[in-house]
Every structure is written in structure tokens, then in C-alpha cells.
Design a protein around this motif. Structure first.
Motif, PDB file in Angstrom:
ATOM      1  N   GLU A  48     -27.501  21.357 -36.693  1.00 38.23           N
ATOM      2  CA  GLU A  48     -26.770  22.142 -35.698  1.00 38.23           C
ATOM      3  C   GLU A  48     -27.566  22.351 -34.414  1.00 38.23           C
ATOM      4  OE1 GLU A  48     -25.370  25.682 -37.482  1.00 38.23           O
ATOM      5  OE2 GLU A  48     -23.915  24.677 -38.776  1.00 38.23           O
ATOM      6  N   PRO A  49     -28.915  22.666 -34.456  1.00 38.78           N
ATOM      7  CA  PRO A  49     -29.644  22.717 -33.179  1.00 38.78           C
ATOM      8  C   PRO A  49     -29.640  21.398 -32.425  1.00 38.78           C
ATOM      9  CG  PRO A  49     -30.870  23.858 -34.893  1.00 38.78           C
ATOM     10  CD  PRO A  49     -29.741  23.195 -35.570  1.00 38.78           C
ATOM     11  N   VAL A  50     -29.821  20.292 -33.153  1.00 37.11           N
ATOM     12  CA  VAL A  50     -29.806  18.989 -32.469  1.00 37.11           C
ATOM     13  C   VAL A  50     -28.436  18.713 -31.862  1.00 37.11           C
ATOM     14  CG1 VAL A  50     -29.994  16.507 -32.843  1.00 37.11           C
ATOM     15  CG2 VAL A  50     -31.688  18.037 -33.839  1.00 37.11           C
ATOM     16  N   SER A  51     -27.369  19.036 -32.616  1.00 35.04           N
ATOM     17  CA  SER A  51     -26.015  18.842 -32.084  1.00 35.04           C
ATOM     18  C   SER A  51     -25.774  19.722 -30.861  1.00 35.04           C
ATOM     19  CB  SER A  51     -24.989  19.152 -33.174  1.00 35.04           C
ATOM     20  OG  SER A  51     -23.684  19.024 -32.683  1.00 35.04           O
ATOM     21  N   TRP A  52     -26.242  20.991 -30.921  1.00 42.92           N
ATOM     22  CA  TRP A  52     -26.078  21.883 -29.778  1.00 42.92           C
ATOM     23  C   TRP A  52     -26.829  21.360 -28.560  1.00 42.92           C
ATOM     24  CZ3 TRP A  52     -29.520  24.843 -26.928  1.00 42.92           C
ATOM     25  CH2 TRP A  52     -28.937  25.782 -26.075  1.00 42.92           C
ATOM     26  N   VAL A  53     -28.091  20.931 -28.768  1.00 42.89           N
ATOM     27  CA  VAL A  53     -28.879  20.387 -27.665  1.00 42.89           C
ATOM     28  C   VAL A  53     -28.203  19.157 -27.086  1.00 42.89           C
ATOM     29  CG1 VAL A  53     -31.067  19.255 -27.091  1.00 42.89           C
ATOM     30  CG2 VAL A  53     -31.068  21.352 -28.448  1.00 42.89           C
ATOM     31  N   TYR A  54     -27.629  18.302 -27.962  1.00 44.92           N
ATOM     32  CA  TYR A  54     -26.962  17.090 -27.482  1.00 44.92           C
ATOM     33  C   TYR A  54     -25.729  17.435 -26.664  1.00 44.92           C
ATOM     34  CZ  TYR A  54     -24.440  12.677 -27.514  1.00 44.92           C
ATOM     35  OH  TYR A  54     -23.763  11.556 -27.146  1.00 44.92           O
ATOM     36  N   ARG A  55     -24.938  18.407 -27.165  1.00 45.32           N
ATOM     37  CA  ARG A  55     -23.704  18.753 -26.467  1.00 45.32           C
ATOM     38  C   ARG A  55     -23.966  19.495 -25.162  1.00 45.32           C
ATOM     39  NH1 ARG A  55     -22.044  20.410 -31.600  1.00 45.32           N
ATOM     40  NH2 ARG A  55     -22.307  22.580 -30.925  1.00 45.32           N
ATOM     41  N   THR A  56     -24.873  20.487 -25.191  1.00 47.06           N
ATOM     42  CA  THR A  56     -25.030  21.389 -24.050  1.00 47.06           C
ATOM     43  C   THR A  56     -26.095  20.938 -23.061  1.00 47.06           C
ATOM     44  OG1 THR A  56     -26.607  22.728 -25.326  1.00 47.06           O
ATOM     45  CG2 THR A  56     -24.289  23.349 -25.427  1.00 47.06           C
ATOM     46  N   VAL A  57     -27.045  20.097 -23.484  1.00 52.67           N
ATOM     47  CA  VAL A  57     -28.144  19.715 -22.587  1.00 52.67           C
ATOM     48  C   VAL A  57     -28.104  18.220 -22.279  1.00 52.67           C
ATOM     49  CG1 VAL A  57     -30.647  19.670 -22.274  1.00 52.67           C
ATOM     50  CG2 VAL A  57     -29.581  21.621 -23.425  1.00 52.67           C
ATOM     51  N   LEU A  58     -28.174  17.390 -23.316  1.00 55.28           N
ATOM     52  CA  LEU A  58     -28.336  15.958 -23.085  1.00 55.28           C
ATOM     53  C   LEU A  58     -27.093  15.326 -22.484  1.00 55.28           C
ATOM     54  CD1 LEU A  58     -30.273  14.929 -26.318  1.00 55.28           C
ATOM     55  CD2 LEU A  58     -31.179  15.423 -24.053  1.00 55.28           C
ATOM     56  N   THR A  59     -25.903  15.772 -22.941  1.00 57.32           N
ATOM     57  CA  THR A  59     -24.675  15.161 -22.397  1.00 57.32           C
ATOM     58  C   THR A  59     -24.507  15.468 -20.906  1.00 57.32           C
ATOM     59  OG1 THR A  59     -23.647  15.277 -24.580  1.00 57.32           O
ATOM     60  CG2 THR A  59     -22.189  15.031 -22.677  1.00 57.32           C
ATOM     61  N   PRO A  60     -24.609  16.762 -20.449  1.00 51.10           N
ATOM     62  CA  PRO A  60     -24.524  16.974 -18.987  1.00 51.10           C
ATOM     63  C   PRO A  60     -25.606  16.265 -18.201  1.00 51.10           C
ATOM     64  CG  PRO A  60     -24.186  19.035 -20.174  1.00 51.10           C
ATOM     65  CD  PRO A  60     -24.642  18.052 -21.172  1.00 51.10           C
ATOM     66  N   VAL A  61     -26.858  16.292 -18.746  1.00 53.83           N
ATOM     67  CA  VAL A  61     -27.938  15.587 -18.038  1.00 53.83           C
ATOM     68  C   VAL A  61     -27.642  14.102 -17.959  1.00 53.83           C
ATOM     69  CG1 VAL A  61     -30.376  14.968 -18.177  1.00 53.83           C
ATOM     70  CG2 VAL A  61     -29.675  17.332 -18.571  1.00 53.83           C
ATOM     71  N   GLY A  62     -27.110  13.542 -19.041  1.00 50.91           N
ATOM     72  CA  GLY A  62     -26.765  12.120 -19.031  1.00 50.91           C
ATOM     73  C   GLY A  62     -25.671  11.808 -18.030  1.00 50.91           C
ATOM     74  N   HIS A  63     -24.667  12.702 -17.942  1.00 45.38           N
ATOM     75  CA  HIS A  63     -23.622  12.479 -16.954  1.00 45.38           C
ATOM     76  C   HIS A  63     -24.184  12.527 -15.531  1.00 45.38           C
ATOM     77  CE1 HIS A  63     -20.320  13.877 -19.990  1.00 45.38           C
ATOM     78  NE2 HIS A  63     -20.837  12.692 -20.267  1.00 45.38           N
ATOM     79  N   VAL A  64     -25.067  13.545 -15.284  1.00 44.50           N
ATOM     80  CA  VAL A  64     -25.666  13.656 -13.952  1.00 44.50           C
ATOM     81  C   VAL A  64     -26.489  12.410 -13.630  1.00 44.50           C
ATOM     82  CG1 VAL A  64     -27.322  14.956 -12.569  1.00 44.50           C
ATOM     83  CG2 VAL A  64     -25.631  16.170 -13.962  1.00 44.50           C
ATOM     84  N   VAL A  65     -27.305  11.966 -14.595  1.00 42.26           N
ATOM     85  CA  VAL A  65     -28.129  10.770 -14.370  1.00 42.26           C
ATOM     86  C   VAL A  65     -27.253   9.555 -14.144  1.00 42.26           C
ATOM     87  CG1 VAL A  65     -29.774   9.214 -15.483  1.00 42.26           C
ATOM     88  CG2 VAL A  65     -30.108  11.680 -15.615  1.00 42.26           C
ATOM     89  N   ARG A  66     -26.152   9.468 -14.916  1.00 40.63           N
ATOM     90  CA  ARG A  66     -25.249   8.324 -14.735  1.00 40.63           C
ATOM     91  C   ARG A  66     -24.608   8.331 -13.361  1.00 40.63           C
ATOM     92  NH1 ARG A  66     -19.928   8.786 -18.052  1.00 40.63           N
ATOM     93  NH2 ARG A  66     -19.674  10.332 -16.399  1.00 40.63           N
ATOM     94  N   ASP A  67     -24.144   9.538 -12.910  1.00 40.89           N
ATOM     95  CA  ASP A  67     -23.437   9.599 -11.639  1.00 40.89           C
ATOM     96  C   ASP A  67     -24.362   9.509 -10.434  1.00 40.89           C
ATOM     97  OD1 ASP A  67     -21.087   9.848 -13.041  1.00 40.89           O
ATOM     98  OD2 ASP A  67     -21.157  12.062 -13.036  1.00 40.89           O
ATOM     99  N   THR A  68     -25.596  10.060 -10.551  1.00 43.81           N
ATOM    100  CA  THR A  68     -26.493  10.118  -9.395  1.00 43.81           C
ATOM    101  C   THR A  68     -27.502   8.982  -9.338  1.00 43.81           C
ATOM    102  OG1 THR A  68     -28.006  11.576 -10.617  1.00 43.81           O
ATOM    103  CG2 THR A  68     -26.289  12.624  -9.278  1.00 43.81           C
ATOM    104  N   VAL A  69     -27.835   8.389 -10.479  1.00 44.98           N
ATOM    105  CA  VAL A  69     -28.902   7.381 -10.494  1.00 44.98           C
ATOM    106  C   VAL A  69     -28.374   6.019 -10.952  1.00 44.98           C
ATOM    107  CG1 VAL A  69     -31.145   6.755 -11.469  1.00 44.98           C
ATOM    108  CG2 VAL A  69     -30.661   9.150 -10.890  1.00 44.98           C
ATOM    109  N   LEU A  70     -27.794   5.981 -12.126  1.00 47.33           N
ATOM    110  CA  LEU A  70     -27.453   4.684 -12.723  1.00 47.33           C
ATOM    111  C   LEU A  70     -26.320   3.998 -11.984  1.00 47.33           C
ATOM    112  CD1 LEU A  70     -27.706   5.553 -16.521  1.00 47.33           C
ATOM    113  CD2 LEU A  70     -29.404   4.484 -15.054  1.00 47.33           C
ATOM    114  N   ARG A  71     -25.262   4.754 -11.663  1.00 48.96           N
ATOM    115  CA  ARG A  71     -24.131   4.118 -10.976  1.00 48.96           C
ATOM    116  C   ARG A  71     -24.521   3.617  -9.588  1.00 48.96           C
ATOM    117  NH1 ARG A  71     -18.825   7.414 -11.644  1.00 48.96           N
ATOM    118  NH2 ARG A  71     -19.195   6.654 -13.784  1.00 48.96           N
ATOM    119  N   PRO A  72     -25.213   4.461  -8.710  1.00 48.58           N
ATOM    120  CA  PRO A  72     -25.655   3.887  -7.419  1.00 48.58           C
ATOM    121  C   PRO A  72     -26.615   2.719  -7.590  1.00 48.58           C
ATOM    122  CG  PRO A  72     -25.657   6.285  -7.320  1.00 48.58           C
ATOM    123  CD  PRO A  72     -25.425   5.932  -8.742  1.00 48.58           C
ATOM    124  N   ALA A  73     -27.524   2.838  -8.578  1.00 44.73           N
ATOM    125  CA  ALA A  73     -28.449   1.723  -8.810  1.00 44.73           C
ATOM    126  C   ALA A  73     -27.686   0.461  -9.204  1.00 44.73           C
ATOM    127  CB  ALA A  73     -29.465   2.098  -9.894  1.00 44.73           C
ATOM    128  N   GLY A  74     -26.648   0.611 -10.029  1.00 43.14           N
ATOM    129  CA  GLY A  74     -25.856  -0.545 -10.417  1.00 43.14           C
ATOM    130  C   GLY A  74     -25.128  -1.150  -9.237  1.00 43.14           C
TER     131      GLY A  74
END
Length: 322
Positions: A231-257
Motif C-alpha cells: 500500500e505505501p508503494v502503491s500510494w507513492v506510485y499514484r500520488t508522487v511518481l505518476t504526476p512527476v512522470g506526467h510532468v516529465v513527459r509533458d515538459t521534457v520527453l515530448r519536447p525532446a522527442g
């Protein structure tokens, strides 16, 4: 028709020996069996995980490798090498061995065998039949009659000796062994049977109780593992890693692509321009060395003019000429 089940058979009353043996045996069995059952359940879980995650994929990979490396080459060797070679060898054996052997048997050995069988009948069989009928059979009957008489005498003597030995063995062995069985071994066997039955029942009860305890411990450990880790890992994935991943995808990976795709398009256009430049330079160099190529000669492939055409209405064809 109303069918009534027969009443259950009443249990026989148990003695004090059974009760005295049952309770301590069950306590000891429970203490000894619970750790063994828990270890057994843990090993079963580990074995299932290893079977599903390691052994089954490894077995499939080994089966595929064995099929590719051994089965298919062996099938090809059998189908395209051994079978044709075997057929050729069978044909050679038939031509070189079977046909000459059949001819030898039919035209040489069979006549010789027939001739030898006629000679053996008159030289061996007929004298042997006469010797058996008139000499060996009477002598054998006399010897058999003597042997039967001697056998009857020996049998009578052996029967008398056997009766005497049976009486001695009964008095010295059978009666004491029977008394030992009835007075000593049977009671001891009954006591040991009661002890063995109670030990078996105690082990069965202890094994079932240990199974319940092991399942309860497994559920508790699974719940703790889910609370502490999953449950802590799932919470961290849902509340921390997923938003950070979206931000990284929208701000870094997509422009880089997009930048990489634009760079790729520019590189492809530069390569195309370079190829065109090299092609034109090569054409200019070829014209400088050998001059301009000769223009192709125009060939008139059109239909003939009106006076030369052949139609069904004109009289110039061979079919309509007068």
C-alpha cells in the motif's frame, strides 16, 4: 417411499489405557508437528513460485531449444539421408543376397534336402523304430515296474518317519509357540495396536491444527506485507511518481522527442540534398569527359496516313479486290 437413514452405530466404550495414552500423545504431536507444518506450507508456496516463474519458462525454452537443435536435425537426417540410404541398401541386399539365396534354396538345397531325408528314413528312422519297439520299450516297462515298487516302499517308510517327526515337532515346537502367542504376543500386540492407533490419530489432529495455524500466520504475514510495503508503494506510485512522470513527459520527453524528430527531418533533407549534389557533380564530370550523350532517334510509331490505310470499304485488300 420415505427412506430413513439408519441410526449411527454407538461408539464402543474406551478403557483407561486409551485415555491415558491419547492426551499426552496428542500434546506431544501438536508441539512437534506445528513447526513442521508451517515449514511445509512455506516450502509449498516457494515451490509454486519457482515452478510458475522459473521452472516452467525454463522448461519451455529448453523444449524449444531441444526441438530446434536436436529434433528437427534428426528428423531431417532421418527423412533425407537415412531413409534413402536404407532403401538403397535394402534394394542392394535384395539383389545381391535375397535373390541368390532364394535361387540357391529352391534349386540346390531343396533337392539335396529331399534326397538326404529319403536316405535318413531308410538308414536311421526305420532301424530306430524297430529298436524302440522290440528292445527299448520292453526293457523300459520292466525298469518302470521296478522303480514303482521301490517308490512305494520308500514312500511307506517316509510316511512313517514323517508321522513320528510331526508328533515330536508338535510337542516340542507347535504347542509352546501356540501358548506363547496366546499368552504373551497377542496381548502385547493389542496394547501396541492401541498405542499406534492413538499416535496416528494424534498426528492427524496435530497436522490439521497446524494447518489452521499456518494459514492464520500466512494471512497475518500477508496483511502486514500489504500494509507495510504494497500500500505505501502503491500510494507513492499514484500520488508522487505518476504526476512527476506526467510532468516529465509533458515538459521534457515530448519536447525532446519533437526536437529529435525535427533534427531527423533536417538530417534527412541534408542527406537528400547531398545526394542530389553528388549526382549532378557526377553527371557534369561524365559530360566533361565524354560529352553530351546522343539524343535518341525519334521513331514514328503512328498509324499510316489516310491513303495507305486499309479499311473494309476500300478495294485495295485481297479479299475485296476484283
Amino acid at each position: 417411499m420415505d427412506l430413513q437413514q439408519p441410526p449411527p452405530a454407538s461408539r464402543r466404550p474406551e478403557g483407561c489405557l486409551v485415555t491415558a495414552v491419547r492426551i499426552p500423545v496428542r500434546i506431544v504431536a501438536l508441539v512437534l508437528v506445528v513447526p513442521v507444518r508451517m515449514v511445509w506450507d512455506a516450502l509449498v508456496v516457494v515451490g509454486r513460485v519457482l515452478r510458475d516463474a522459473v521452472l516452467r519458462p525454463l522448461g519451455r525454452a529448453l523444449a524449444w531449444a531441444g526441438k530446434v537443435l536436436f529434433v528437427r536435425p534428426l528428423v531431417g537426417l532421418w527423412r533425407y539421408v537415412l531413409v534413402p540410404v536404407g532403401r538403397a541398401l535394402a534394394w542392394l541386399a535384395d539383389v545381391l543376397v535375397v535373390v541368390p539365396a532364394r535361387w540357391l534354396h529352391r534349386y540346390v538345397l531343396t533337392p539335396v534336402g529331399h534326397a538326404l531325408a529319403r536316405l535318413a528314413r531308410y538308414l536311421v528312422v526305420v532301424p530306430a523304430q524297430w529298436l524302440y519297439t522290440w528292445v527299448l520299450a520292453p526293457v523300459g516297462r520292466a525298469v518302470a515296474w521296478c522303480v514303482r515298487g521301490l517308490g512305494r516302499l520308500v514312500g511307506a517308510v517316509a510316511a512313517g518317519i514323517g508321522l513320528v517327526l510331526y508328533g515330536i515337532a508338535r510337542v516340542l515346537l507347535v504347542l509352546p509357540a501356540l501358548a506363547l502367542w496366546r499368552r504373551v504376543l497377542a496381548p502385547v500386540g493389542r496394547v501396541l495396536a492401541v498405542v499406534a492407533r492413538e499416535v496416528g490419530d494424534a498426528l492427524g489432529h496435530a497436522w490439521r491444527i497446524a494447518g489452521h495455524l499456518s494459514r492464520a500466520v500466512g494471512r497475518i504475514l500477508g496483511t502486514l506485507f500489504r500494509w507495510i510495503f504494497v500500500e505505501p508503494v502503491s500510494w507513492v506510485y499514484r500520488t508522487v511518481l505518476t504526476p512527476v512522470g506526467h510532468v516529465v513527459r509533458d515538459t521534457v520527453l515530448r519536447p525532446a522527442g519533437q526536437a529529435l524528430r525535427a533534427l531527423g527531418r533536417g538530417a534527412r533533407e541534408a542527406l537528400t540534398a547531398a545526394r542530389d549534389t553528388v549526382r549532378r557533380a557526377r553527371a557534369d564530370f561524365r559530360r566533361m569527359l565524354w560529352g553530351d550523350p546522343h539524343p535518341p532517334v525519334a521513331v514514328d510509331r503512328r498509324e499510316p496516313s489516310q491513303p495507305d490505310t486499309r479499311t473494309l470499304g476500300s478495294s485495295t485488300t485481297a479479299l475485296t479486290k476484283d
